[in-house]
Design a protein around this motif. Structure first.
Motif, PDB file in Angstrom:
ATOM      1  N   ASP A 200       0.813  -1.219   0.000  1.00  0.00           N
ATOM      2  CA  ASP A 200       0.000   0.000   0.000  1.00  0.00           C
ATOM      3  C   ASP A 200       0.845   1.268   0.000  1.00  0.00           C
ATOM      4  OD1 ASP A 200       1.011  -0.421   2.513  1.00  0.00           O
ATOM      5  OD2 ASP A 200      -0.843   0.090   3.573  1.00  0.00           O
ATOM      6  N   LYS A 230       3.287   7.734  -9.585  1.00  0.00           N
ATOM      7  CA  LYS A 230       1.973   7.100  -9.369  1.00  0.00           C
ATOM      8  C   LYS A 230       1.707   6.054 -10.450  1.00  0.00           C
ATOM      9  CE  LYS A 230      -2.952   8.128  -8.847  1.00  0.00           C
ATOM     10  NZ  LYS A 230      -3.991   9.194  -8.835  1.00  0.00           N
ATOM     11  N   TRP A 231       2.062   6.378 -11.705  1.00  0.00           N
ATOM     12  CA  TRP A 231       1.906   5.408 -12.797  1.00  0.00           C
ATOM     13  C   TRP A 231       2.713   4.154 -12.502  1.00  0.00           C
ATOM     14  CZ3 TRP A 231       4.816   2.610 -16.175  1.00  0.00           C
ATOM     15  CH2 TRP A 231       4.237   2.164 -17.370  1.00  0.00           C
ATOM     16  N   GLN A 234       0.937   2.067  -9.783  1.00  0.00           N
ATOM     17  CA  GLN A 234      -0.266   1.417 -10.295  1.00  0.00           C
ATOM     18  C   GLN A 234       0.065   0.314 -11.282  1.00  0.00           C
ATOM     19  OE1 GLN A 234      -2.514   4.783 -11.804  1.00  0.00           O
ATOM     20  NE2 GLN A 234      -3.759   4.881  -9.947  1.00  0.00           N
ATOM     21  N   ARG A 235       1.023   0.567 -12.166  1.00  0.00           N
ATOM     22  CA  ARG A 235       1.382  -0.441 -13.155  1.00  0.00           C
ATOM     23  C   ARG A 235       1.993  -1.672 -12.491  1.00  0.00           C
ATOM     24  NH1 ARG A 235       1.599  -0.196 -18.558  1.00  0.00           N
ATOM     25  NH2 ARG A 235      -0.317   0.949 -18.085  1.00  0.00           N
ATOM     26  N   ARG A 237       1.333  -2.804  -9.521  1.00  0.00           N
ATOM     27  CA  ARG A 237       0.245  -3.558  -8.888  1.00  0.00           C
ATOM     28  C   ARG A 237      -0.564  -4.336  -9.913  1.00  0.00           C
ATOM     29  NH1 ARG A 237      -0.834   1.606  -5.053  1.00  0.00           N
ATOM     30  NH2 ARG A 237       0.614   1.014  -3.382  1.00  0.00           N
ATOM     31  N   VAL A 238      -0.775  -3.748 -11.081  1.00  0.00           N
ATOM     32  CA  VAL A 238      -1.478  -4.470 -12.138  1.00  0.00           C
ATOM     33  C   VAL A 238      -0.644  -5.656 -12.622  1.00  0.00           C
ATOM     34  CG1 VAL A 238      -2.305  -4.310 -14.523  1.00  0.00           C
ATOM     35  CG2 VAL A 238      -2.882  -2.524 -12.884  1.00  0.00           C
ATOM     36  N   TYR A 262      -4.608  -3.123  -3.015  1.00  0.00           N
ATOM     37  CA  TYR A 262      -5.837  -2.366  -3.240  1.00  0.00           C
ATOM     38  C   TYR A 262      -6.762  -2.508  -2.034  1.00  0.00           C
ATOM     39  CZ  TYR A 262      -4.665  -1.534  -8.123  1.00  0.00           C
ATOM     40  OH  TYR A 262      -4.049  -1.111  -9.275  1.00  0.00           O
ATOM     41  N   HIS A 267     -11.412  -1.103  -7.090  1.00  0.00           N
ATOM     42  CA  HIS A 267     -10.283  -0.294  -7.529  1.00  0.00           C
ATOM     43  C   HIS A 267      -9.303  -1.121  -8.365  1.00  0.00           C
ATOM     44  CE1 HIS A 267     -11.753   2.505  -4.424  1.00  0.00           C
ATOM     45  NE2 HIS A 267     -11.140   3.418  -5.151  1.00  0.00           N
ATOM     46  N   LEU A 268      -9.103  -2.379  -7.979  1.00  0.00           N
ATOM     47  CA  LEU A 268      -8.273  -3.256  -8.803  1.00  0.00           C
ATOM     48  C   LEU A 268      -8.884  -3.400 -10.189  1.00  0.00           C
ATOM     49  CD1 LEU A 268      -6.154  -5.465  -9.470  1.00  0.00           C
ATOM     50  CD2 LEU A 268      -7.701  -7.109  -8.387  1.00  0.00           C
ATOM     51  N   ASP A 271      -8.281  -0.239 -12.423  1.00  0.00           N
ATOM     52  CA  ASP A 271      -6.906  -0.100 -12.916  1.00  0.00           C
ATOM     53  C   ASP A 271      -6.553  -1.220 -13.882  1.00  0.00           C
ATOM     54  OD1 ASP A 271      -6.524   2.197 -11.478  1.00  0.00           O
ATOM     55  OD2 ASP A 271      -5.219   1.313  -9.963  1.00  0.00           O
TER      56      ASP A 271
END
Length: 317
Positions: A200, A230-231, A234-235, A237-238, A262, A267-268, A271
């Motif tokens: 997190d 931030k990108w 997020q990337r 985590r994806v 997440y 939210h998952l 994204d």
């Protein structure tokens, strides 16, 4: 003494969409860079395929924050971070040599922040040559020799062909400022990939790693990487979520969401769909079908679930 080029099998499928299907489409090998280029080059990679007449295979990749220098039959080119998903359709037989640059290295090699625009594709001869680098002829020749070696199965020879031009380009363009910027970017990216701050973590946590403010970190990434911190979070985590789903398509998505940081499944899903163009539930079904099809191909006694072949075909379209 460790060899300069240490060939080893792929260590992870992170970023490959539907990795089970990929195993039937091509082979991927990764190789270490020369030690004196390790600040700019993460690794080299060779993709090799041999498909039946009339067959084709389309591989989709969820991009990392890295540029690549790619030598293939159609040419030798520099590829920036794609603006969206990257896909390539393979036919017949062939091989490609790629050099995955470290985040920020493209700015060093090309020398200006405008090269970081999404989707950049530029001839390597124009991008890497110059008064302080190799000649355009040297770059083009290196690309051709690399492709020929890769197609002949000589992976280390392919890497050896491009290493001198990368070395020559780097020698004239490294500066103390670029070294400091790449070091800070590497520290941040390394912490993200290693999960040092927990699933997190936020941008402020990343800024603390290098003793700066979130705003300064955002400027650093804008100037040297081309995407925001931030990108990157997020990337990553994806990528993790896609890996978990591909490894176990039946795993509850709420559990996957929690595992990668997440607060909830919604939210998952948002994204994930933004990055892959498909929600995680549909991706799970696709991966399940591909795993069944792969099992059937490896073991004639195994039978894919009803409709699996249709799902795989639809996923590749």
């Amino acid at each position: 003494m460790r060899q300069v080029f240490e060939q080893r099998p792929t260590a992870t499928t992170r970023g490959l969409v539907d990795p089970a299907a990929a195993r039937g489409g091509f082979a991927l090998v990764r190789l270490d860079p020369a030690p004196d280029l390790a600040d700019l080059v993460e690794r080299h990679w060779v993709v090799r395929w041999d498909l039946p007449p009339g067959a084709e295979f389309t591989q989709v990749v969820i991009p990392h924050p890295n540029a690549n220098v790619v030598a293939e039959v159609d040419g030798f080119a520099v590829h920036g971070i794609p603006g969206g998903l990257f896909s390539r359709t393979l036919r017949g037989s062939g091989a490609v040599l790629g050099t995955k640059l470290r985040p920020g290295a493209l700015r060093v090699l090309l020398g200006a922040p405008d090269v970081l625009r999404p989707g950049l594709v530029a001839p390597a001869a124009a991008a890497l040559s110059g008064t302080r680098g190799p000649t355009a002829h040297d770059v083009e020749s290196a690309g051709r020799r690399a492709v020929d070696a890769a197609r002949a199965g000589g992976d280390t020879a392919a890497v050896a062909a491009v290493t001198p031009v990368l070395r020559a380009a780097a020698a004239g363009r490294r500066t103390p400022r670029s070294a400091l910027a790449l070091d800070r970017v590497a520290r941040v990216l390394g912490a993200v990939v290693a999960g040092e701050l927990g699933p997190d973590a936020g941008v402020a946590d990343l800024a603390d790693l290098v003793g700066t403010t979130p705003r300064s970190l955002q400027r650093l990434f804008a100037d040297w990487v081309g995407v925001s911190p931030k990108w990157v979070l997020q990337r990553h985590r994806v990528h993790l979520a896609a890996d978990l789903v591909a490894a176990d398509p039946g795993r509850p998505l709420a559990e996957v969401a929690a595992a990668v940081g997440y607060y909830d499944q919604a939210h998952l899903s948002a994204d994930f769909a933004r990055a892959l163009g498909t929600p995680p539930a549909a991706y799970a079904r696709r991966c399940a079908a591909s795993r069944a099809a792969l099992a059937a191909a490896l073991d004639p006694a195994a039978r894919p679930a009803p409709g699996a072949a249709d799902l795989v075909a639809a996923g590749r379209a």
